[in-house]
Design a protein around this motif. Sequence first.
Motif, PDB file in Angstrom:
ATOM      1  N   GLY A  66      14.202   4.131   5.564  1.00  0.00           N
ATOM      2  CA  GLY A  66      13.787   5.269   6.102  1.00  0.00           C
ATOM      3  C   GLY A  66      12.804   6.121   5.444  1.00  0.00           C
ATOM      4  N   VAL A  67      13.010   6.229   4.222  1.00  0.00           N
ATOM      5  CA  VAL A  67      11.924   6.964   3.300  1.00  0.00           C
ATOM      6  C   VAL A  67      10.652   6.060   3.373  1.00  0.00           C
ATOM      7  CG1 VAL A  67      11.277   7.549   0.869  1.00  0.00           C
ATOM      8  CG2 VAL A  67      13.548   8.010   1.808  1.00  0.00           C
ATOM      9  N   LEU A  68      10.731   4.928   3.399  1.00  0.00           N
ATOM     10  CA  LEU A  68       9.585   4.074   3.296  1.00  0.00           C
ATOM     11  C   LEU A  68       8.958   4.251   4.727  1.00  0.00           C
ATOM     12  CD1 LEU A  68      10.526   0.775   1.548  1.00  0.00           C
ATOM     13  CD2 LEU A  68       8.816   2.652   0.940  1.00  0.00           C
ATOM     14  N   GLU A  69       9.559   4.524   5.945  1.00  0.00           N
ATOM     15  CA  GLU A  69       9.019   4.910   7.243  1.00  0.00           C
ATOM     16  C   GLU A  69       8.141   5.992   7.378  1.00  0.00           C
ATOM     17  OE1 GLU A  69      10.001   5.781  11.750  1.00  0.00           O
ATOM     18  OE2 GLU A  69      11.692   5.885  10.463  1.00  0.00           O
ATOM     19  N   ALA A  70       8.812   6.792   6.393  1.00  0.00           N
ATOM     20  CA  ALA A  70       7.661   8.140   6.155  1.00  0.00           C
ATOM     21  C   ALA A  70       6.630   7.907   5.463  1.00  0.00           C
ATOM     22  CB  ALA A  70       8.645   9.230   5.398  1.00  0.00           C
ATOM     23  N   VAL A  71       6.636   6.990   4.424  1.00  0.00           N
ATOM     24  CA  VAL A  71       5.472   6.667   3.553  1.00  0.00           C
ATOM     25  C   VAL A  71       4.333   5.910   4.503  1.00  0.00           C
ATOM     26  CG1 VAL A  71       4.473   5.531   1.927  1.00  0.00           C
ATOM     27  CG2 VAL A  71       6.730   6.748   1.539  1.00  0.00           C
ATOM     28  N   TRP A  72       4.927   5.017   5.277  1.00  0.00           N
ATOM     29  CA  TRP A  72       3.922   4.027   6.177  1.00  0.00           C
ATOM     30  C   TRP A  72       3.534   4.902   7.450  1.00  0.00           C
ATOM     31  CZ3 TRP A  72       4.576   3.351  11.465  1.00  0.00           C
ATOM     32  CH2 TRP A  72       5.765   3.304  11.750  1.00  0.00           C
ATOM     33  N   ALA A  73       4.415   5.895   7.882  1.00  0.00           N
ATOM     34  CA  ALA A  73       3.771   6.815   9.014  1.00  0.00           C
ATOM     35  C   ALA A  73       2.570   7.632   8.387  1.00  0.00           C
ATOM     36  CB  ALA A  73       4.734   7.499   9.629  1.00  0.00           C
ATOM     37  N   THR A  74       2.928   8.323   7.350  1.00  0.00           N
ATOM     38  CA  THR A  74       1.830   9.099   6.661  1.00  0.00           C
ATOM     39  C   THR A  74       0.574   8.382   6.362  1.00  0.00           C
ATOM     40  OG1 THR A  74       3.528  10.501   5.893  1.00  0.00           O
ATOM     41  CG2 THR A  74       1.526  10.568   4.726  1.00  0.00           C
ATOM     42  N   ALA A  75       0.620   7.290   5.658  1.00  0.00           N
ATOM     43  CA  ALA A  75      -0.407   6.184   5.364  1.00  0.00           C
ATOM     44  C   ALA A  75      -1.059   5.933   6.601  1.00  0.00           C
ATOM     45  CB  ALA A  75       0.133   4.928   4.558  1.00  0.00           C
ATOM     46  N   LEU A  76      -0.488   5.678   7.595  1.00  0.00           N
ATOM     47  CA  LEU A  76      -1.089   5.103   8.858  1.00  0.00           C
ATOM     48  C   LEU A  76      -2.220   6.283   9.491  1.00  0.00           C
ATOM     49  CD1 LEU A  76      -1.510   3.104  11.313  1.00  0.00           C
ATOM     50  CD2 LEU A  76       0.564   4.120  12.371  1.00  0.00           C
ATOM     51  N   GLY A  77      -1.597   7.605   9.307  1.00  0.00           N
ATOM     52  CA  GLY A  77      -2.456   8.582   9.874  1.00  0.00           C
ATOM     53  C   GLY A  77      -3.577   8.914   9.040  1.00  0.00           C
ATOM     54  N   MET A  78      -3.405   8.688   7.407  1.00  0.00           N
ATOM     55  CA  MET A  78      -4.528   8.806   6.582  1.00  0.00           C
ATOM     56  C   MET A  78      -5.554   7.661   6.642  1.00  0.00           C
ATOM     57  SD  MET A  78      -2.125  10.252   3.332  1.00  0.00           S
ATOM     58  CE  MET A  78      -3.664  10.372   2.428  1.00  0.00           C
ATOM     59  N   SER A  79      -4.983   6.588   7.289  1.00  0.00           N
ATOM     60  CA  SER A  79      -6.116   5.258   7.359  1.00  0.00           C
ATOM     61  C   SER A  79      -7.259   5.521   8.283  1.00  0.00           C
ATOM     62  CB  SER A  79      -5.297   4.013   7.838  1.00  0.00           C
ATOM     63  OG  SER A  79      -4.881   4.093   9.199  1.00  0.00           O
ATOM     64  N   GLN A  80      -7.092   6.536   9.058  1.00  0.00           N
ATOM     65  CA  GLN A  80      -8.146   6.637  10.046  1.00  0.00           C
ATOM     66  C   GLN A  80      -8.608   5.729  10.762  1.00  0.00           C
ATOM     67  OE1 GLN A  80     -11.247   8.583   7.702  1.00  0.00           O
ATOM     68  NE2 GLN A  80     -10.149  10.521   7.638  1.00  0.00           N
TER      69      GLN A  80
END
Length: 104
Positions: A10-24
């Motif tokens: 679940g913590v990693l889900e937050a990391v990937w969701a944040t990274a997805l937004g930052m990936s533009q």
Amino acid sequence: MAWTVLIASGVLEAVWATALGMSQGFRRPGPTLVFLVTSTLSMAGLSYAMTSLPTGSAYAVWVGIGTVLTVAVAAVRGQEKLTPLRGVLLAGLIGCVIGLKAVS
């Protein structure tokens, strides 16, 4: 052990969701790589947890943790406003996650 893996996923889900937004839109290689690695690890952990936990409960806990942490990260970064009502709703989501763990 399954609960520990599920929480970490679940913590990693937050990391990937944040990274997805930052990936533009996958145009930035660093955040895109973080997204690919953490989403794979998060899904693998969720899959492992589901071998011994009920699917619905495991998925709900995984999504709940990821959602609350993603909103928290966005609020800290100034990308989202954390209003009192949103705080209450997120607290309710945390309560539901804890409740699902308690009854599983």
